[in-house]
Scaffold this motif. Structure first.
Motif, PDB file in Angstrom:
ATOM      1  N   VAL A 239       0.987  -1.270   0.189  1.00 21.32           N
ATOM      2  CA  VAL A 239       0.495  -0.014   0.070  1.00 21.32           C
ATOM      3  C   VAL A 239       0.692   0.863   0.189  1.00 21.32           C
ATOM      4  CG1 VAL A 239      -1.504   1.194   1.129  1.00 21.32           C
ATOM      5  CG2 VAL A 239      -1.778  -1.166   0.760  1.00 21.32           C
ATOM      6  N   ASN A 240       1.481   1.087   0.878  1.00 21.26           N
ATOM      7  CA  ASN A 240       2.715   2.703   1.098  1.00 21.26           C
ATOM      8  C   ASN A 240       3.431   3.002  -0.755  1.00 21.26           C
ATOM      9  OD1 ASN A 240       2.451   3.721   3.416  1.00 21.26           O
ATOM     10  ND2 ASN A 240       4.731   2.356   4.190  1.00 21.26           N
ATOM     11  N   ALA A 241       3.680   2.123  -1.054  1.00 18.36           N
ATOM     12  CA  ALA A 241       4.132   2.113  -2.333  1.00 18.36           C
ATOM     13  C   ALA A 241       4.284   1.371  -3.461  1.00 18.36           C
ATOM     14  CB  ALA A 241       6.066   2.397  -1.840  1.00 18.36           C
ATOM     15  N   GLY A 242       3.069   0.901  -3.318  1.00 18.33           N
ATOM     16  CA  GLY A 242       2.702  -0.591  -4.750  1.00 18.33           C
ATOM     17  C   GLY A 242       3.518  -1.310  -5.229  1.00 18.33           C
ATOM     18  N   LEU A 243       4.967  -1.851  -4.383  1.00 13.86           N
ATOM     19  CA  LEU A 243       6.200  -2.443  -4.411  1.00 13.86           C
ATOM     20  C   LEU A 243       5.438  -4.041  -4.074  1.00 13.86           C
ATOM     21  CD1 LEU A 243       9.193  -0.737  -2.575  1.00 13.86           C
ATOM     22  CD2 LEU A 243       8.024  -0.592  -5.161  1.00 13.86           C
ATOM     23  N   ILE A 244       5.942  -5.278  -5.483  1.00 11.49           N
ATOM     24  CA  ILE A 244       5.486  -6.102  -4.978  1.00 11.49           C
ATOM     25  C   ILE A 244       6.922  -6.939  -4.683  1.00 11.49           C
ATOM     26  CG2 ILE A 244       4.610  -8.119  -6.798  1.00 11.49           C
ATOM     27  CD1 ILE A 244       4.710  -6.067  -8.678  1.00 11.49           C
ATOM     28  N   ASP A 245       6.745  -8.187  -3.263  1.00 10.74           N
ATOM     29  CA  ASP A 245       7.456  -8.801  -2.959  1.00 10.74           C
ATOM     30  C   ASP A 245       7.799  -9.909  -4.055  1.00 10.74           C
ATOM     31  OD1 ASP A 245       7.422  -7.686  -0.359  1.00 10.74           O
ATOM     32  OD2 ASP A 245       6.105  -8.831   0.606  1.00 10.74           O
ATOM     33  N   PRO A 246       8.815 -10.794  -3.596  1.00 16.01           N
ATOM     34  CA  PRO A 246       9.295 -11.790  -4.300  1.00 16.01           C
ATOM     35  C   PRO A 246       8.607 -12.807  -3.953  1.00 16.01           C
ATOM     36  CG  PRO A 246      11.019 -10.857  -2.297  1.00 16.01           C
ATOM     37  CD  PRO A 246       9.513 -10.715  -1.981  1.00 16.01           C
ATOM     38  N   LEU A 247       7.480 -13.200  -4.864  1.00 13.60           N
ATOM     39  CA  LEU A 247       6.396 -14.427  -4.188  1.00 13.60           C
ATOM     40  C   LEU A 247       6.839 -15.791  -4.794  1.00 13.60           C
ATOM     41  CD1 LEU A 247       3.773 -12.146  -5.735  1.00 13.60           C
ATOM     42  CD2 LEU A 247       4.006 -12.324  -3.348  1.00 13.60           C
ATOM     43  N   GLY A 248       7.561 -15.470  -6.352  1.00 18.48           N
ATOM     44  CA  GLY A 248       8.407 -17.005  -6.078  1.00 18.48           C
ATOM     45  C   GLY A 248       9.226 -17.680  -4.833  1.00 18.48           C
ATOM     46  N   THR A 249      10.304 -16.873  -4.090  1.00 16.35           N
ATOM     47  CA  THR A 249      10.524 -16.609  -3.258  1.00 16.35           C
ATOM     48  C   THR A 249      10.366 -17.892  -2.101  1.00 16.35           C
ATOM     49  OG1 THR A 249      12.342 -15.619  -4.314  1.00 16.35           O
ATOM     50  CG2 THR A 249      12.449 -16.453  -2.434  1.00 16.35           C
ATOM     51  N   LEU A 250       9.341 -16.361  -2.198  1.00  5.32           N
ATOM     52  CA  LEU A 250       8.288 -16.781  -0.696  1.00  5.32           C
ATOM     53  C   LEU A 250       7.572 -18.192  -0.750  1.00  5.32           C
ATOM     54  CD1 LEU A 250       7.213 -12.809   0.019  1.00  5.32           C
ATOM     55  CD2 LEU A 250       8.650 -14.208   1.088  1.00  5.32           C
ATOM     56  N   ALA A 251       6.725 -18.754  -1.977  1.00  6.65           N
ATOM     57  CA  ALA A 251       6.402 -19.857  -2.392  1.00  6.65           C
ATOM     58  C   ALA A 251       7.001 -20.930  -1.783  1.00  6.65           C
ATOM     59  CB  ALA A 251       5.879 -19.711  -3.653  1.00  6.65           C
ATOM     60  N   GLU A 252       8.590 -20.994  -2.398  1.00  7.73           N
ATOM     61  CA  GLU A 252       9.712 -22.111  -2.144  1.00  7.73           C
ATOM     62  C   GLU A 252       9.526 -21.878  -0.237  1.00  7.73           C
ATOM     63  OE1 GLU A 252      10.944 -24.328  -3.944  1.00  7.73           O
ATOM     64  OE2 GLU A 252      10.084 -23.093  -5.728  1.00  7.73           O
ATOM     65  N   ILE A 253       9.910 -20.891  -0.010  1.00  5.96           N
ATOM     66  CA  ILE A 253       9.931 -21.386   1.296  1.00  5.96           C
ATOM     67  C   ILE A 253       8.362 -21.588   1.931  1.00  5.96           C
ATOM     68  CG2 ILE A 253      10.393 -20.058   3.827  1.00  5.96           C
ATOM     69  CD1 ILE A 253      13.387 -20.061   2.036  1.00  5.96           C
ATOM     70  N   ALA A 254       7.143 -21.465   1.673  1.00  7.68           N
ATOM     71  CA  ALA A 254       6.654 -21.494   2.556  1.00  7.68           C
ATOM     72  C   ALA A 254       6.229 -23.030   2.034  1.00  7.68           C
ATOM     73  CB  ALA A 254       5.215 -20.543   2.260  1.00  7.68           C
ATOM     74  N   ALA A 255       6.653 -23.701   1.284  1.00  6.06           N
ATOM     75  CA  ALA A 255       6.222 -25.012   1.162  1.00  6.06           C
ATOM     76  C   ALA A 255       7.203 -25.866   1.165  1.00  6.06           C
ATOM     77  CB  ALA A 255       6.538 -25.225  -0.892  1.00  6.06           C
TER      78      ALA A 255
END
Length: 473
Positions: A239-255
Motif C-alpha cells: 500500500v505504501n509504495a506499490g512494491l511487489i514482494d518476491p512471491l516466487g521465493t516466498l512460495a518456495e520457503i512456505a512449501a
C-alpha cells in the motif's frame, strides 16, 4: 410497493441528479471542506416524527450530500486507493438493492452469480479455483480474517489441537512471518484470531530481495524453541509504495517449511494483467490464500472484497456451522456461503461486481491497469525532473511515493514539512494526495486508479505539491 408511480418519479429525479453530478465532477474542485452550517445541520438532524416523501428525500440527497464528496470521483484525486465507481456498478447497485437478498444458499440468481464472479476474479489474476474456493466479502480486511482463520485451523489441526472446540488455550504458540510493509489488516487479523501481534516475525527483505537462508534459520530457531510456525505473508503490491514482494521465493520457503502462504493482493494483484509486470507476480498462483479488492483498481462500488483459497474445505473446516433452522442444500458438494466465512446475512455484492467486470471485459481491465502503471512511471519522471521533489521508491505498479525538498528549507524542517504537506495540497482544492511513512520518513503517496486521469492531472499534482511545500516553509 404502495405507490409505484411515486417511486418511479423519485427514481428518475435521482438518476438525473446523479448523472449531472458525475458529469460535473471533473470541472470542480477535487475536495473542499463541508460548509460549517451544513456540517452542524447534518450532525444535529432530528429523528422525524412522520415520514417524508420520496421526492423530498431525493431533493435532500441531491442538495446536501452529493455536492460534498470525499473527492475520489475527480481525475486529480490520488489519495489512498479510492477509485470512482464504475457506472455499470452504480446501476447494478440499484437492482441489487431492489432484490435485497441475503446471499447464503438456495436456488436463486444471486447465489449462482456470486460463484461465477468469484471464479472470474480468480481467472483474472491467474489463481487456481475450485467450487467453494472463495467468496465475496466487505473488503480485504474481512477477507484476510477469513483466510487466516483457515490457516490457523490447518496449522493447529496438524498439531493435534482442535481450535474450534478448545480455543487457543492449551495449544502450541502460533507464529506468522510478515514483511514490514504488509498491510495493517494482516496484524489486525492476527490479533483478532488470537495469534497476537507478538506472534509476528519479520521477513528479511532488503531492496525487494529475500534473504531465504536467514528466514529459514529463523523458522528453525522458532521451532526449536517450541513454537509452531504457521503462516508466511507476501504482498502483491504494498500500500505504501506499490512494491511487489518476491512471491516466487516466498512460495518456495512456505512449501519447504510447511507454512500457509498468504498473499495480500487487495490493491495490487490485478497488476498481473499488465504484460510488463506479469513476471513479477510469479509465485502468487502458488499461494494457499489470496485477498482481492475489486472495489479498488476495478472500480466496483464499495463494498466488494474477495477471499480466494486453494482448498475450499480449509474454509469450511474453519467456519461451517449449520443450526437446524438454517438447514438447506445439506447434500450439496459445495456448502452455503455461510459455511465459508463469518457472515450469515450477506449483501448482494456480486451483481455490481459482475456488471463492472462485464462492462470492461478482461481486455478493458488489462488496458486500464497497464495505463495506470504507465502514468505512474510518467509521474515518477516528473518528480525526478523537479528539483524540489524527490522519488522515495521507483514505482512498480500505479503508486508513486515521493517527498518534497523545497528550496530554502532547513534540513531539520524537512520531516515536518512533508508531514503536513498532504493536507496542505488537499486544502488548495486542485489535487488530492495522501501521506504515509515509508522507510522511516514522512512521504507522499499518489495512487493512480482513476480511468480518466491524464498527463495534465499529473502536472497539476506536481505543481500543487511544490507550491504547497513552499508555503509551509
Amino acid at each position: 410497493m404502495s405507490d409505484p408511480e411515486a417511486f418511479r418519479s423519485a427514481g428518475h429525479a435521482l438518476v438525473d441528479g446523479v448523472s449531472d453530478y458525475l458529469a460535473e465532477l471533473p470541472a470542480g474542485q477535487v475536495w473542499q471542506p463541508l460548509p460549517d452550517e451544513l456540517r452542524e445541520r447534518l450532525l444535529a438532524l432530528p429523528l422525524p416524527e412522520r415520514g417524508e416523501s420520496l421526492d423530498a428525500l431525493v431533493a435532500t440527497a441531491l442538495s446536501d450530500v452529493l455536492p460534498h464528496p470525499m473527492g475520489n470521483g475527480h481525475p486529480a484525486f490520488f489519495g489512498w486507493i479510492n477509485p470512482p465507481p464504475a457506472p455499470a456498478g452504480v446501476l447494478a447497485s440499484l437492482a441489487a438493492a431492489a432484490m435485497n437478498p441475503s446471499v447464503v444458499s438456495g436456488d436463486h440468481a444471486d447465489v449462482h452469480l456470486e460463484r461465477a464472479v468469484v471464479r472470474w476474479l480468480a481467472e483474472l489474476v491467474g489463481f487456481p479455483h475450485e467450487p467453494g474456493g472463495g467468496l465475496l466479502t466487505s473488503g480485504a480486511s474481512a477477507a484476510t480474517v477469513v483466510c487466516l482463520a483457515a490457516a490457523r485451523g490447518r496449522a493447529l489441526g496438524a498439531a493435534g489441537h482442535d481450535v474450534r472446540r478448545d480455543g487457543l488455550a492449551g495449544g502450541p504458540r502460533l507464529l506468522a512471518y510478515v514483511p514490514d510493509e504488509a498491510h495493517s489488516c494482516v496484524q489486525r487479523a492476527l490479533e483478532l484470531l488470537g495469534f497476537g501481534s507478538a506472534a509476528m516475525r519479520p521477513v528479511p527483505l532488503a531492496g525487494g530481495e529475500l534473504d531465504a537462508d536467514a528466514l529459514s534459520a529463523a523458522i528453525a530457531a522458532d521451532r526449536a524453541a517450541g513454537a509452531l510456525p504457521a503462516l508466511l505473508v507476501g504482498s502483491a503490491g504494498t500500500v505504501n509504495a506499490g512494491l511487489i514482494d518476491p512471491l516466487g521465493t516466498l512460495a518456495e520457503i512456505a512449501a519447504a517449511e510447511r507454512l500457509w502462504f498468504h498473499v495480500d493482493g487487495a490493491y495490487g494483484a490485478f497488476g498481473v494483467l499488465d504484460p510488463a509486470l506479469a513476471p513479477s507476480y510469479r509465485g502468487m498462483e502458488r499461494a494457499d490464500s489470496l485477498t482481492l479488492d475489486p472495489h479498488k483498481w476495478l472500480g466496483v462500488p464499495v463494498d466488494a472484497g474477495c477471499a480466494l483459497v486453494r482448498r475450499g474445505d480449509d474454509l469450511r473446516d474453519a467456519f461451517s456451522l449449520i443450526p437446524p433452522y438454517l438447514r438447506q442444500d445439506t447434500d450439496a458438494p459445495v456448502g452455503t456461503f455461510a459455511e465459508y466465512g463469518f457472515e450469515q446475512t450477506r449483501p448482494f455484492r456480486a451483481l455490481k461486481t459482475w456488471a463492472t467486470i462485464a462492462a470492461s471485459g478482461r481486455a478493458g481491465i488489462a488496458e486500464q491497469v497497464a495505463r495506470s502503471n504507465e502514468l505512474a512511471r510518467e509521474l515518477a519522471a516528473l518528480v525526478e525532473a523537479e528539483s524540489e521533489l524527490e522519488l522515495a521508491a521507483v514505482p512498480q505498479t500505479s503508486i508513486v511515493a515521493f517527498r518534497a525538498r523545497p528550496a530554502g528549507c532547513p534540513p531539520d524542517r524537512l520531516e515536518a514539512v512533508n508531514g503536513s504537506l498532504a493536507e496542505a495540497v488537499q486544502a488548495r482544492g486542485r489535487a488530492f494526495v495522501t501521506g504515509t511513512v515509508f522507510e522511516g520518513r514522512e512521504t507522499l503517496r499518489a495512487c493512480i486508479v482513476h480511468p480518466d486521469t491524464g498527463s495534465e492531472h499529473l502536472a497539476t499534482l506536481v505543481a500543487e505539491t511544490v507550491a504547497a511545500a513552499r508555503s509551509l516553509v
